[in-house]
Design a protein around this motif. Structure first.
Motif, mmCIF file in Angstrom:
data_model
loop_
_atom_site.group_PDB
_atom_site.id
_atom_site.type_symbol
_atom_site.label_atom_id
_atom_site.label_comp_id
_atom_site.label_asym_id
_atom_site.label_seq_id
_atom_site.Cartn_x
_atom_site.Cartn_y
_atom_site.Cartn_z
ATOM 1 N N ASP A 57 -4.714 -2.590 1.371
ATOM 2 C CA ASP A 57 -3.589 -1.856 1.898
ATOM 3 C C ASP A 57 -3.394 -0.510 1.234
ATOM 4 O O ASP A 57 -2.314 0.051 1.262
ATOM 5 N N ILE A 91 -5.392 -8.678 -4.205
ATOM 6 C CA ILE A 91 -5.262 -9.990 -3.562
ATOM 7 C C ILE A 91 -3.804 -10.282 -3.225
ATOM 8 O O ILE A 91 -3.480 -10.766 -2.133
ATOM 9 N N LEU A 92 -2.924 -9.975 -4.171
ATOM 10 C CA LEU A 92 -1.502 -10.195 -3.922
ATOM 11 C C LEU A 92 -0.988 -9.325 -2.787
ATOM 12 O O LEU A 92 -0.129 -9.743 -2.005
ATOM 13 N N TRP A 94 -2.758 -8.282 -0.214
ATOM 14 C CA TRP A 94 -3.230 -8.950 0.999
ATOM 15 C C TRP A 94 -2.347 -10.156 1.322
ATOM 16 O O TRP A 94 -1.920 -10.372 2.458
ATOM 17 N N GLY A 95 -2.089 -10.973 0.288
ATOM 18 C CA GLY A 95 -1.291 -12.183 0.493
ATOM 19 C C GLY A 95 0.100 -11.880 0.996
ATOM 20 O O GLY A 95 0.610 -12.541 1.911
ATOM 21 N N ALA A 96 0.740 -10.857 0.405
ATOM 22 C CA ALA A 96 2.096 -10.502 0.831
ATOM 23 C C ALA A 96 2.113 -10.056 2.287
ATOM 24 O O ALA A 96 3.019 -10.399 3.057
ATOM 25 N N SER A 97 1.104 -9.294 2.678
ATOM 26 C CA SER A 97 1.043 -8.838 4.068
ATOM 27 C C SER A 97 0.805 -9.997 5.024
ATOM 28 O O SER A 97 1.399 -10.061 6.105
ATOM 29 N N LEU A 98 -0.056 -10.926 4.630
ATOM 30 C CA LEU A 98 -0.310 -12.093 5.469
ATOM 31 C C LEU A 98 0.937 -12.960 5.605
ATOM 32 O O LEU A 98 1.247 -13.460 6.689
ATOM 33 N N VAL A 99 1.656 -13.151 4.495
ATOM 34 C CA VAL A 99 2.896 -13.937 4.545
ATOM 35 C C VAL A 99 3.915 -13.264 5.448
ATOM 36 O O VAL A 99 4.595 -13.915 6.257
ATOM 37 N N SER A 222 9.759 -8.385 5.742
ATOM 38 C CA SER A 222 8.463 -8.617 6.394
ATOM 39 C C SER A 222 8.148 -7.517 7.388
ATOM 40 O O SER A 222 7.038 -6.967 7.418
#
Length: 635
Positions: A57, A91-92, A94-99, A222
């Motif tokens: 991101d 990684i975090l 990416w994870g935050a965006s996926l969540v 979000s």
């Protein structure tokens, strides 16, 4: 707005990892729109996307601040743990965006009923996020900020409405009415306090408030995160939106199916449109019903021509809470309730009474008992709170009010479920109302029910029926022991052992815990059946012991129990029976085609509940057997 940034020689600090949401050199967008006025078409303009970001991101890196600086939340050079652990930071990110994306999709695909809540429900492609993303891409900074907040709040409201729908579908068999149902939340809280205690109910309220706040915050964050991500990578975002839009259109045209429905959905748009129509229909219904309530086939009939066929009789209209067709027909309760009805029919026959029974289709389901009571007594179809308020504020003739108009009866109400002032008593034409505070009960509550049915009937005998008077009685009696949650339950006692109700204390303590009962559907249904048996046994025993040749009893259920007991998509039918010692009373309804005995059976007639008033007033008027006038209500 420039989609790329210029390439330039960077210092070591410039080359440090960049956290999602900001740029090492400045805000998220620059180039032609930036304060420097530099042109994004300069050579090397694509290198920022190719080399600068350690995570997925990472932003573009303009030379100077641009108008979209509000979208850059971490414009400073990464420091602390992000600089030390760039891979983890990526990684975090990416994870935050996926969540964030998962939360948005979950909110849009969440169903409105518990049975539909399954993993496959979320295997669809909604059109709303595709359209929303397209709007956010083209909006300028300030408008985009307003749009993200609005969308986040809207998604939070969407989830809240769906959760309310789930609760109302589980209890009342219908969705939440945005205009009329807010007061019912207070009734729900009172029910919780009675069922699980003050502390448990307070915990539920706190949890609900926290959930509501969390929904608004999480949904807004979000949308904000994904909006910022799309702003920093507008080319990729635009291509992705176009691709998803194309896929959605193709799937919709081809009718591609997934998990029992179309893969390409617009369920949220349909839900919003449906709620708009419901709100509009509710407001229109209020006006139309007010007109209907003013039309009354018996409104101008003088008292001396009403109920001439029942003069001198003590008439009891008794509602048994949640006594629905499922009590007689569902396997878990049918045997016990059926045996109780058969036994009761025989007991009454030996005492000189006869009975007839049939079915009525209630205006309510699972709860809101007062809607069933008012529909039955007024002859109007009252299926929502606004209709109830409208009719009780007027002077439409009720069945109980007709007895009062004659001047030949003393009219009383026995209301153990009423715990505060009840001005509706005047509308129903009741000379005297005994609520829970007037019945002298000194025993424990049985969950929601303030007192056992047998005590209620004993108090009625002590306060009214057993006293000499110059007029016969017309009584409206509500029996509440079969009210949800059906645990703990009272036991039938000898009529002389009831006293002030203190005798019920050990019975209540030894009863079952409603929380434990409700863990298993079969247990709930069995306990529901037992509660109906108790109410029937109490009422039949009362008539057997205290009834006489002038006793006329009309008893019925007010609505079906909740879907957990009655089953999904159950009908709204409730049993109704008329019991009398005088043969002439039942002869007057011989043309109704009702079944003999207290159990209607599968072939008995089914009437709408609002039709009973006119039929009853006609049958017991000066011309028995004459056709009832047309119903004055509309469904």
């Amino acid at each position: 707005m420039s989609l790329f940034t210029r390439s330039h020689q960077r210092t070591n600090a410039d080359k440090a990892p960049i956290d999602e949401g900001g740029s090492a050199n400045g805000p998220e967008e620059g180039g032609r729109d930036g304060a420097t006025g530099t042109d994004a078409s300069a050579p090397g303009r694509d290198t920022a996307d190719a080399t600068d970001a350690p995570g997925p991101d990472a932003p573009d890196t303009p030379d100077a601040p641009g108008p979209d600086t509000a979208d850059a939340t971490d414009a400073s050079v990464p420091h602390g743990w992000r600089a030390k652990y760039p891979v983890i930071a990526g990684i975090l990110a990416w994870g935050a965006s996926l969540v964030a994306g998962g939360l948005i999709f979950a909110a849009l695909l969440l169903p409105s009923s518990l049975p539909a809540l399954a993993p496959e429900t979320f295997l669809h492609l909604p059109v709303e996020p595709i359209f929303g993303a397209a709007v956010l891409i083209v909006l300028p900074r300030r408008a985009r900020w307003v749009a993200t907040v609005t969308a986040g709040v809207g998604l939070g409201l969407l989830v809240i409405v769906k959760l309310l729908d789930m609760g109302f579908n589980e209890t009342l068999g219908r969705g939440f009415n945005l205009v009329l149902d807010w007061p019912l939340l207070d009734d729900g809280l009172s029910f919780l306090k009675d069922s699980i205690g003050e502390g448990g109910a307070d915990g539920v309220v706190i949890g609900a408030v926290v959930l509501v706040l969390a929904l608004f915050v999480l949904m807004t964050l979000s949308v904000r995160r994904l909006s910022s991500l799309m702003s920093r990578h507008s080319v990729v975002a635009t291509r992705t939106v176009l691709a998803l839009g194309t896929v959605w259109v193709l799937c919709a045209l081809l009718g591609l199916q997934a998990a029992g429905g179309t893969f390409a959905t617009r369920s949220t748009a349909a839900l919003v449109h449906d709620r708009y129509k419901r709100v509009k229909a509710t407001l229109e219904d209020e006006r139309e019903f007010a007109k209907d309530a003013r039309v009354d086939a018996f409104g101008d009939v003088p008292g001396d021509r009403l109920l001439t066929g029942l003069r001198g009789k003590d008439v009891m209209f008794t509602f048994i809470e949640s006594y629905g067709r499922s009590a007689i027909e569902n396997p878990e309760s049918a045997q016990g309730v059926g045996e109780e009805l058969a036994k009761g029919t025989e007991q009454l026959r030996k005492a000189g009474f006869s009975s007839r029974s049939a079915w009525l289709t209630s205006a309510t389901y699972g709860g809101s008992s007062w809607l069933g009571h008012s529909t039955f007594l007024s002859g109007l179809w009252i299926d929502n709170q606004q209709r109830y308020r409208t009719v009780t504020a007027g002077d439409h003739l009720t069945l109980t009010g007709a007895f009062k108009r004659t001047g030949a009866w003393r009219t009383v109400g026995i209301m153990p479920g009423v715990t505060k002032d009840w001005p509706e008593g005047k509308f129903y034409g009741l000379d005297k109302v005994y609520d829970s505070r007037d019945l002298g009960y000194q025993g424990p509550k049985f969950s929601w029910s303030t007192m056992p049915d047998q005590y209620t009937l004993k108090a009625y005998q002590r306060l009214e029926h057993g006293k000499p008077g110059d007029k016969p009685l017309m009584s409206e009696i509500i029996l509440t022991s079969s009210h949800n949650p059906w645990a703990p339950l009272p036991r039938t006692l000898g009529w002389n052992d009831i006293g002030d109700g203190s005798v019920y204390r050990p019975i209540e303590k030894a009863g079952r815990d409603p929380v434990e009962v409700w863990k298993d559907t079969s247990q709930v249904r069995r306990e529901y059946g037992r509660s109906i048996q108790y109410s029937l046994r109490s009422l039949i025993s009362y008539v057997e012991k205290y009834g006489n040749k002038n006793t006329v009893l009309v008893f019925l259920g007010d609505h079906q129990p909740v879907p957990k007991v009655s089953g999904e998509h159950a009908n709204r039918d409730v049993p109704v029976a008329i019991v009398a010692h005088d043969k002439d009373v039942l002869d007057r309804i011989s043309t109704w085609g009702w079944a003999d005995g207290l159990n209607p059976g599968a072939k008995a007639p089914v009437w709408k509940m609002d039709s009973f008033r006119d039929r009853f007033l006609t049958a017991y008027g000066p011309q028995p057997g004459a056709a009832a006038p047309p119903s004055s209500s509309k469904r």
